[in-house]
Design a protein around this motif. Sequence first.
Motif, PDB file in Angstrom:
ATOM      1  N   ARG A 115     -11.184   3.165  -5.363  1.00 22.25           N
ATOM      2  CA  ARG A 115     -11.915   2.433  -4.384  1.00 22.25           C
ATOM      3  C   ARG A 115     -12.473   3.131  -3.303  1.00 22.25           C
ATOM      4  NH1 ARG A 115      -9.442  -0.029  -8.697  1.00 22.25           N
ATOM      5  NH2 ARG A 115      -9.594  -2.320  -8.609  1.00 22.25           N
ATOM      6  N   LEU A 116     -11.919   4.146  -2.860  1.00 21.45           N
ATOM      7  CA  LEU A 116     -12.418   5.187  -1.707  1.00 21.45           C
ATOM      8  C   LEU A 116     -13.939   5.289  -1.822  1.00 21.45           C
ATOM      9  CD1 LEU A 116     -12.166   6.565   0.963  1.00 21.45           C
ATOM     10  CD2 LEU A 116     -11.440   8.572  -0.408  1.00 21.45           C
TER      11      LEU A 116
ATOM     12  N   ILE B 197      -7.410   2.039   3.413  1.00 19.73           N
ATOM     13  CA  ILE B 197      -8.146   2.878   2.430  1.00 19.73           C
ATOM     14  C   ILE B 197      -8.636   3.795   3.262  1.00 19.73           C
ATOM     15  CG2 ILE B 197     -10.230   3.283   1.034  1.00 19.73           C
ATOM     16  CD1 ILE B 197      -9.418   0.410  -0.102  1.00 19.73           C
TER      17      ILE B 197
ATOM     18  N   SER C 112      -1.568   1.950  -5.191  1.00 17.99           N
ATOM     19  CA  SER C 112      -1.329   3.592  -4.831  1.00 17.99           C
ATOM     20  C   SER C 112      -2.399   4.401  -5.359  1.00 17.99           C
ATOM     21  CB  SER C 112      -0.025   4.046  -5.596  1.00 17.99           C
ATOM     22  OG  SER C 112       0.053   3.676  -7.215  1.00 17.99           O
ATOM     23  N   ASP C 113      -2.315   5.591  -5.915  1.00 17.43           N
ATOM     24  CA  ASP C 113      -3.303   6.594  -6.396  1.00 17.43           C
ATOM     25  C   ASP C 113      -4.533   5.940  -6.838  1.00 17.43           C
ATOM     26  OD1 ASP C 113      -1.983   8.595  -4.563  1.00 17.43           O
ATOM     27  OD2 ASP C 113      -1.384   9.705  -6.355  1.00 17.43           O
TER      28      ASP C 113
ATOM     29  N   TYR D 220      -5.705   3.022  -7.633  1.00 14.87           N
ATOM     30  CA  TYR D 220      -6.381   2.009  -6.936  1.00 14.87           C
ATOM     31  C   TYR D 220      -7.253   2.719  -5.837  1.00 14.87           C
ATOM     32  CZ  TYR D 220      -7.708  -2.449  -4.554  1.00 14.87           C
ATOM     33  OH  TYR D 220      -8.390  -3.562  -3.959  1.00 14.87           O
ATOM     34  N   PHE D 221      -6.374   3.537  -5.011  1.00 22.14           N
ATOM     35  CA  PHE D 221      -7.125   4.209  -3.720  1.00 22.14           C
ATOM     36  C   PHE D 221      -8.186   5.064  -4.209  1.00 22.14           C
ATOM     37  CE2 PHE D 221      -6.547   8.407  -1.019  1.00 22.14           C
ATOM     38  CZ  PHE D 221      -7.335   7.775   0.021  1.00 22.14           C
TER      39      PHE D 221
ATOM     40  N   TRP E  79       0.815  -1.076   0.076  1.00 22.80           N
ATOM     41  CA  TRP E  79      -0.003  -0.011  -0.016  1.00 22.80           C
ATOM     42  C   TRP E  79       1.093   1.087   0.022  1.00 22.80           C
ATOM     43  CZ3 TRP E  79      -4.733   1.058  -1.444  1.00 22.80           C
ATOM     44  CH2 TRP E  79      -5.318   2.307  -0.827  1.00 22.80           C
ATOM     45  N   TYR E  80       1.339   1.730  -1.025  1.00 24.35           N
ATOM     46  CA  TYR E  80       2.033   2.705  -1.350  1.00 24.35           C
ATOM     47  C   TYR E  80       3.338   2.297  -0.977  1.00 24.35           C
ATOM     48  CZ  TYR E  80      -1.546   5.685  -2.283  1.00 24.35           C
ATOM     49  OH  TYR E  80      -2.835   6.583  -2.845  1.00 24.35           O
TER      50      TYR E  80
ATOM     51  N   THR F 237      -5.941   6.379   4.973  1.00 22.87           N
ATOM     52  CA  THR F 237      -5.319   7.081   3.966  1.00 22.87           C
ATOM     53  C   THR F 237      -6.166   8.295   3.811  1.00 22.87           C
ATOM     54  OG1 THR F 237      -3.913   5.435   3.178  1.00 22.87           O
ATOM     55  CG2 THR F 237      -4.301   7.189   1.744  1.00 22.87           C
TER      56      THR F 237
ATOM     57  N   VAL G 143      -6.024  -3.686   3.716  1.00 25.43           N
ATOM     58  CA  VAL G 143      -6.017  -2.475   2.994  1.00 25.43           C
ATOM     59  C   VAL G 143      -7.474  -2.128   3.045  1.00 25.43           C
ATOM     60  CG1 VAL G 143      -5.973  -1.734   0.362  1.00 25.43           C
ATOM     61  CG2 VAL G 143      -3.999  -2.906   1.338  1.00 25.43           C
ATOM     62  N   TRP G 144      -8.361  -3.086   2.870  1.00 28.77           N
ATOM     63  CA  TRP G 144      -9.887  -2.666   2.753  1.00 28.77           C
ATOM     64  C   TRP G 144     -10.467  -2.587   4.346  1.00 28.77           C
ATOM     65  CZ3 TRP G 144     -13.320  -1.860  -1.070  1.00 28.77           C
ATOM     66  CH2 TRP G 144     -12.792  -1.822  -2.140  1.00 28.77           C
TER      67      TRP G 144
END
Length: 301
Positions: free
Chosen positions: A266-267, A187, A259-260, A262-263, A172-173, A190, A182-183
């Motif tokens: 998905r946010l 997320i 990184s960006d 995906y983030f 994650w980055y 961040t 991550v989930w």
Amino acid sequence: MDRFRFFLTWSVVISMDSALPGALCWGKEGHYATCKIAEALLSKAAADAVQQLLPDYAEGDLASLCSWPDEIKFWHKYHWSSPLHYIDTPDFRCNYDYSRDCHNAQGERDMCVAGAINNYTSQLTTYGTLSDERYNLTEALLFLSHFMGDIHQPLHVGFTGDLGGNTIIVRWYRRKANLHHVWDNMIIETAVKDFYGSNLTLMIQGIQANISDIWSNDVSTWERCSTNKNASPNPYAVESIGLACKWAYRNATPGTILSDDYFLSRLPIVEKQLAKGAVRLAATLNHIFSSKMVDRQIAII
């Protein structure tokens, strides 16, 4: 099922310190957000019942205790509850079936997050009746509130082979992590740091604003229970495995740097799932406790 009955102790007060906003590590932040948003959507009857069921040390704040089931699931006494937080589905099928998937590793039926939601909802319907002494309804409230959050985290309804993304190691980055974490956490963490000035309350307020505005036409659909019961976890699980396949697993193979791209893509999914979990938790509690209030009024008459 006796396995669902156990009792709060004062030792929980210690573990609850880490569940409060200042010590947040849908991990704790996600569960806190879901329950805090739900609290604001409760009817008076439901809010009163929740206040009656919460222990005094919660000071009326359901959200402060919504991570409690995560705090105790690894204790030997409560280890049986661990399978209630998720559902394992067949690899790559991207579908869910209660009779096929809702069991623990020993094959005991109903031992999954959908079964737990059904069970604790049923227990709470005894509130205010002679039967409520059969259960610890404080625990039922905390479990239901927590599991309603869990079932809306897509990878809590994930593939059996990778344990809902737990064995998929990514970055994650610059940080090494597994996809499930991550989930669960990253997320949200961040987003809180980058967009909300490290203030979870601001993120919660943003989601509340979207519920009232952008998603307002969808809320009645989210609340609806197609089976005409107090809770409908099966459709929630179907939604989550669909999102897991479309968004969580996609472009997240072992060794991938997320990184960006995906983030940022998905946010919105994460925030909407937090909103759905909150709306549905509130609708469930409103249905349970509002009907109890009507029953009491009829009994008085």
